[in-house]
Scaffold this active site. Structure first.
Site, PDB file in Angstrom:
ATOM      1  N   HIS A 125      16.394  39.456  25.308  1.00 29.56           N
ATOM      2  CA  HIS A 125      15.923  38.729  26.494  1.00 29.56           C
ATOM      3  C   HIS A 125      16.441  39.478  27.718  1.00 29.56           C
ATOM      4  O   HIS A 125      17.618  39.840  27.780  1.00 29.56           O
ATOM      5  CB  HIS A 125      16.455  37.299  26.478  1.00 29.56           C
TER       6      HIS A 125
ATOM      7  N   ARG B  21       7.607  39.140  20.478  1.00 30.81           N
ATOM      8  CA  ARG B  21       7.170  37.744  20.664  1.00 30.81           C
ATOM      9  C   ARG B  21       6.922  37.444  22.138  1.00 30.81           C
ATOM     10  O   ARG B  21       7.736  37.789  22.999  1.00 30.81           O
ATOM     11  CB  ARG B  21       8.245  36.790  20.148  1.00 30.81           C
TER      12      ARG B  21
ATOM     13  N   ARG C 167       8.553  40.876  27.513  1.00 26.95           N
ATOM     14  CA  ARG C 167      10.005  41.076  27.505  1.00 26.95           C
ATOM     15  C   ARG C 167      10.472  42.460  27.106  1.00 26.95           C
ATOM     16  O   ARG C 167      11.485  42.939  27.602  1.00 26.95           O
ATOM     17  CB  ARG C 167      10.614  40.111  26.496  1.00 26.95           C
TER      18      ARG C 167
ATOM     19  N   HIS D 117      18.116  38.087  21.497  1.00 19.57           N
ATOM     20  CA  HIS D 117      17.598  36.736  21.742  1.00 19.57           C
ATOM     21  C   HIS D 117      16.785  36.181  20.585  1.00 19.57           C
ATOM     22  O   HIS D 117      16.869  34.987  20.289  1.00 19.57           O
ATOM     23  CB  HIS D 117      16.724  36.797  22.996  1.00 19.57           C
TER      24      HIS D 117
ATOM     25  N   GLU E 132       5.358  32.396  32.124  1.00 21.01           N
ATOM     26  CA  GLU E 132       6.413  33.319  31.696  1.00 21.01           C
ATOM     27  C   GLU E 132       5.776  34.671  31.385  1.00 21.01           C
ATOM     28  O   GLU E 132       4.548  34.802  31.407  1.00 21.01           O
ATOM     29  CB  GLU E 132       7.144  32.773  30.462  1.00 21.01           C
TER      30      GLU E 132
HETATM   31  P1  FAD Z   1      17.320  26.746  15.006  1.00 17.70           P
HETATM   32  O1  FAD Z   1      16.955  25.841  16.110  1.00 17.70           O
HETATM   33  O2  FAD Z   1      18.139  27.936  15.332  1.00 17.70           O
HETATM   34  O3  FAD Z   1      18.082  25.876  13.921  1.00 17.70           O
HETATM   35  C1  FAD Z   1      18.666  26.491  12.790  1.00 17.70           C
HETATM   36  C2  FAD Z   1      19.295  25.408  11.953  1.00 17.70           C
HETATM   37  O4  FAD Z   1      19.671  25.956  10.701  1.00 17.70           O
HETATM   38  C3  FAD Z   1      20.565  24.808  12.532  1.00 17.70           C
HETATM   39  O5  FAD Z   1      20.551  23.424  12.256  1.00 17.70           O
HETATM   40  C4  FAD Z   1      21.681  25.449  11.708  1.00 17.70           C
HETATM   41  O6  FAD Z   1      22.817  24.641  11.560  1.00 17.70           O
HETATM   42  C5  FAD Z   1      20.983  25.572  10.373  1.00 17.70           C
HETATM   43  N1  FAD Z   1      21.533  26.577   9.490  1.00 17.70           N
HETATM   44  C6  FAD Z   1      21.510  27.913   9.627  1.00 17.70           C
HETATM   45  N2  FAD Z   1      22.083  28.501   8.565  1.00 17.70           N
HETATM   46  C7  FAD Z   1      22.474  27.506   7.743  1.00 17.70           C
HETATM   47  C8  FAD Z   1      23.141  27.462   6.494  1.00 17.70           C
HETATM   48  N3  FAD Z   1      23.527  28.568   5.853  1.00 17.70           N
HETATM   49  N4  FAD Z   1      23.396  26.258   5.939  1.00 17.70           N
HETATM   50  C9  FAD Z   1      23.044  25.102   6.564  1.00 17.70           C
HETATM   51  N5  FAD Z   1      22.419  25.091   7.754  1.00 17.70           N
HETATM   52  C10 FAD Z   1      22.131  26.286   8.324  1.00 17.70           C
HETATM   53  N6  FAD Z   1      11.601  29.550  22.319  1.00 17.70           N
HETATM   54  C11 FAD Z   1      10.545  28.992  22.942  1.00 17.70           C
HETATM   55  O7  FAD Z   1       9.463  28.921  22.367  1.00 17.70           O
HETATM   56  N7  FAD Z   1      10.690  28.486  24.208  1.00 17.70           N
HETATM   57  C12 FAD Z   1      11.872  28.525  24.880  1.00 17.70           C
HETATM   58  O8  FAD Z   1      11.972  28.048  25.993  1.00 17.70           O
HETATM   59  C13 FAD Z   1      12.983  29.133  24.250  1.00 17.70           C
HETATM   60  N8  FAD Z   1      14.174  29.236  24.889  1.00 17.70           N
HETATM   61  C14 FAD Z   1      15.248  29.717  24.211  1.00 17.70           C
HETATM   62  C15 FAD Z   1      16.503  29.734  24.839  1.00 17.70           C
HETATM   63  C16 FAD Z   1      17.620  30.139  24.139  1.00 17.70           C
HETATM   64  C17 FAD Z   1      18.964  30.141  24.808  1.00 17.70           C
HETATM   65  C18 FAD Z   1      17.493  30.566  22.789  1.00 17.70           C
HETATM   66  C19 FAD Z   1      18.705  31.000  22.018  1.00 17.70           C
HETATM   67  C20 FAD Z   1      16.256  30.589  22.178  1.00 17.70           C
HETATM   68  C21 FAD Z   1      15.132  30.174  22.882  1.00 17.70           C
HETATM   69  N9  FAD Z   1      13.867  30.170  22.285  1.00 17.70           N
HETATM   70  C22 FAD Z   1      12.805  29.616  22.939  1.00 17.70           C
HETATM   71  C23 FAD Z   1      13.712  30.511  20.876  1.00 17.70           C
HETATM   72  C24 FAD Z   1      13.662  29.196  20.083  1.00 17.70           C
HETATM   73  O9  FAD Z   1      14.551  28.277  20.675  1.00 17.70           O
HETATM   74  C25 FAD Z   1      14.055  29.393  18.645  1.00 17.70           C
HETATM   75  O10 FAD Z   1      13.328  30.445  18.077  1.00 17.70           O
HETATM   76  C26 FAD Z   1      13.774  28.124  17.844  1.00 17.70           C
HETATM   77  O11 FAD Z   1      14.421  27.037  18.458  1.00 17.70           O
HETATM   78  C27 FAD Z   1      14.243  28.281  16.424  1.00 17.70           C
HETATM   79  O12 FAD Z   1      14.151  27.026  15.791  1.00 17.70           O
HETATM   80  P2  FAD Z   1      14.493  26.943  14.255  1.00 17.70           P
HETATM   81  O13 FAD Z   1      14.213  25.553  13.844  1.00 17.70           O
HETATM   82  O14 FAD Z   1      13.823  28.027  13.527  1.00 17.70           O
HETATM   83  O15 FAD Z   1      16.058  27.273  14.192  1.00 17.70           O
HETATM   84  C1  SIN Z   2      13.305  31.428  28.374  1.00 18.59           C
HETATM   85  O1  SIN Z   2      13.323  30.299  28.867  1.00 18.59           O
HETATM   86  O2  SIN Z   2      13.330  32.461  29.043  1.00 18.59           O
HETATM   87  C2  SIN Z   2      13.234  31.556  26.898  1.00 18.59           C
HETATM   88  C3  SIN Z   2      11.850  31.408  26.461  1.00 18.59           C
HETATM   89  C4  SIN Z   2      11.657  31.955  25.084  1.00 18.59           C
HETATM   90  O3  SIN Z   2      12.532  32.589  24.502  1.00 18.59           O
HETATM   91  O4  SIN Z   2      10.548  31.761  24.563  1.00 18.59           O
END
Ligand code: FAD
Ligand code: SIN
Length: 542
Positions: free
Chosen positions: A245, A387, A291, A352, A126
């Site tokens: 993104h 990032r 990005r 993103h 990537e």
């Molecule tokens: P999240 O997975 O966002 O989870 C947040 C949690 O907090 C959820 O359960 C939600 O319900 C809970 N929550 C939030 N506020 C509250 C509240 N007030 N009360 C109770 N619960 C709450 N990163 C990579 O490294 N590789 C990838 O391929 C990649 N692809 C991506 C594709 C997409 C479409 C997106 C949107 C992001 C992508 N990212 C990727 C970024 C990565 O997915 C996220 O940064 C990461 O998953 C965040 O994980 P997290 O556990 O911090 O939060």
């Molecule tokens: C993607 O698959 O392009 C998302 C990867 C990322 O946000 O790290």
């Protein structure tokens, strides 16, 4: 949910929250007597897996092919993408633990894509990565990861799952306002608020990209953790670096659908709508530049040509390769009438990822005692001004493990606070003015997109600041008068996050990484080679 005191309450069920819950339950169970097993509450405001993790596509970056890749190379690429602001200690800490983190996930039963006719894992590439180092489960890595971890969590009797419970605010000790002793939770079905005591509280609440009108993120990304921590007295850093993104599907009916950077990693080209490639004009790495560079190039070309989108074209690759590597994207585009094996995909940049967040150390500890933050809501210094792709899931895994180690070592020192201040809604009534909340949601996200987006200007930032302050007054009035619901709480949090982004952007009078302003178009290392740290009024230094 009764209000027993939990040892640990984890708000968030994404990669970071699930990993922490599992690590804690395993480590503590292994080290303590069976009648002394700590109780863990795992909270999500919506359905259990709803959050960014579920939608992650590209994969997880780590040095796995030691014949062709090195830790030094991954570190170097991360530092380059971060445009001078990554914290070297955090970068080294994360990347050195990459292989171990991936092995832990594999041991939990999560399967990743393999090379053709081989047992070797397929590694994709990537933007910003000089090597193939992204392990993935086709183009649905997040689904495989979160479902795999959740199935393990469900086997742990000491982890209690609470869906549809929204954390409203942190509770500080009446005897020590620098200590977190629990959390107020809104049961979104009954609309009742309860106070839940906990020895340790962890925010794993994800990012804040919903603050922008167009985003790849699900509805849950409303920056609740950042806003709660700010209100409680924590410092927040680098909020001007919101990542856009480069490639989200452009289609009137396609809400928030990402077209993974891995397509470009496997050879997809960006083209104008007349078919002309353009990335070579902006960076020698072309489609695989980091990005910030690709999103700014697309924005520039869209404005120059007056088009609403550009194309991403992978149709020169064999159809079987495309369907095999990108089955989710292929199917989803097909539902909108786009066959990506034979035609280009219309794409636009969208908000993103939140690079800034709640300041933590390498153990996930925040400015408040007994409060941790991990995952996208935290600022660990890993990402700097931009990032690098697939470093986020890695950060979730590594910092959840680090926080688990720290919590385990501290837990026995803490008691539960016997009496928490009860939630007081005696002076509020039910509202019949829900339209105010809906209108303000829309207005906030629209001016953030138009005035605080990919390309910024002093004048636009000032306009945005005036508007957000006005909205905050309206929201605070509404909050004081009416019973709360999830829309109001999220709007209140988004308004705080918006103001933090605007204030941080106004402080950075240069262009660096994801922060690009026409008033100061160049990097200024003399004055701005540092983080933008915002302190709330109630911040108390240790
Ligand atoms: P999240 O997975 O966002 O989870 C947040 C949690 O907090 C959820 O359960 C939600 O319900 C809970 N929550 C939030 N506020 C509250 C509240 N007030 N009360 C109770 N619960 C709450 N990163 C990579 O490294 N590789 C990838 O391929 C990649 N692809 C991506 C594709 C997409 C479409 C997106 C949107 C992001 C992508 N990212 C990727 C970024 C990565 O997915 C996220 O940064 C990461 O998953 C965040 O994980 P997290 O556990 O911090 O939060
Ligand atoms: C993607 O698959 O392009 C998302 C990867 C990322 O946000 O790290």
């Amino acid at each position: 949910m009764n209000t027993e005191c939990f040892d640990i309450i984890i708000v968030g069920t994404g990669a970071s929250g699930l990993t922490l819950a599992l690590e804690l339950s395993e480590q503590i169970q292994a080290k303590t007597d069976s009648d002394d097993v700590p109780q863990i509450a795992l909270i999500s405001k919506g359905p259990i897996l709803e959050g960014s993790t579920l939608y992650a596509q590209g994969g997880i970056a780590a040095v796995l092919d030691e014949n062709n890749d090195t830790i030094a190379s991954h570190i170097n690429d991360t530092l380059n993408a971060g445009a001078g602001l990554c914290h070297l200690d955090s970068v080294e800490f994360t990347i050195e633990r990459g292989k171990e983190a991936i092995q832990w996930v594999i041991d939990k039963g999560v399967d990743f894509s393999r090379e053709d006719k081989s047992d070797e894992y397929h590694l994709t590439r990537e933007g910003g990565h000089s090597q193939r180092r992204v392990i993935h489960a086709a183009d649905a890595t997040g689904k495989a990861l979160s479902e795999g971890l959740l199935s393990q969590v469900k086997k742990k009797p000491n982890i209690k799952l609470f869906e549809h419970h929204l954390a409203v605010d942190l509770i500080l000790s009446p005897h020590n306002t620098r200590q977190c002793v629990g959390i107020y939770l809104l049961d979104t079905h009954s609309n009742q608020v309860i106070e839940v005591p906990a020895k340790i509280t962890v925010l794993a609440t994800g990012g804040a990209s919903k603050v922008y009108l167009y985003t790849s993120n699900p509805d849950s990304s409303t920056g609740d953790g950042i806003a709660m921590a700010w209100r409680a007295g924590c410092r927040i850093a680098n909020m001007e670096f919101n990542q856009f993104h480069p490639t989200c599907l452009y289609h009137p009916k396609a809400k928030s659908f990402l077209i993974s950077e891995a397509l470009r990693g496997e050879g997809a080209k960006l083209k104008l709508i007349n078919g002309t490639p353009f990335m070579h004009k902006f960076d020698e790495r072309e489609e695989l530049a980091p990005r910030d560079i690709v999103a700014q190039a697309i924005d520039y070309e869209m404005k120059r040509t007056g088009s609403d989108y550009v194309y991403l074209d992978i149709s020169h690759k064999p159809a079987e390769f495309i369907k095999d590597h990108f089955p989710t994207i292929y199917q989803r585009c097909l539902t909108f009438g786009i066959d990506i094996t034979s035609e280009p995909i219309p794409v636009v940049p969208a908000a993103h990822y939140t690079c800034g967040g709640i300041m933590t150390n390498l153990d996930g500890q925040t400015d408040l005692e007994n409060l941790f933050a991990i995952g996208e809501t935290a600022f660990t210094g890993l990402h700097g001004a931009n990032r690098m792709a697939s470093n986020s899931l890695l950060e979730c895994l590594v910092f959840a493990k680090a926080a688990a180690d720290k919590i385990k070592s501290q837990l026995r020192q803490y008691q539960c606070e016997p009496q928490l201040p009860p939630w007081d809604d005696s002076r509020v009534t039910g509202s019949e003015e829900g339209v105010v909340v809906t209108h303000n949601w829309d207005e906030l996200r629209r001016f953030m997109w138009n005035y605080v987006g990919i390309v910024r200007k002093n004048k636009r930032l000032l306009l945005a600041k005036q508007r957000v302050q006005l909205l905050q007054r309206e929201i605070d009035d509404y909050y004081r008068q009416y019973l709360i619901n999830s829309d109001l709480i999220e709007l209140r949090n988004l308004a705080i996050v918006a103001e933090l982004i605007i204030n941080s952007a106004m402080k950075r009078k240069e262009s660096r990484g994801l922060h690009y302003t026409l008033d100061y178009p160049y990097k200024d290392d003399n004055k701005f080679l540092n983080d933008t740290i915002l302190k709330p009024k109630n911040y108390q230094q240790h």
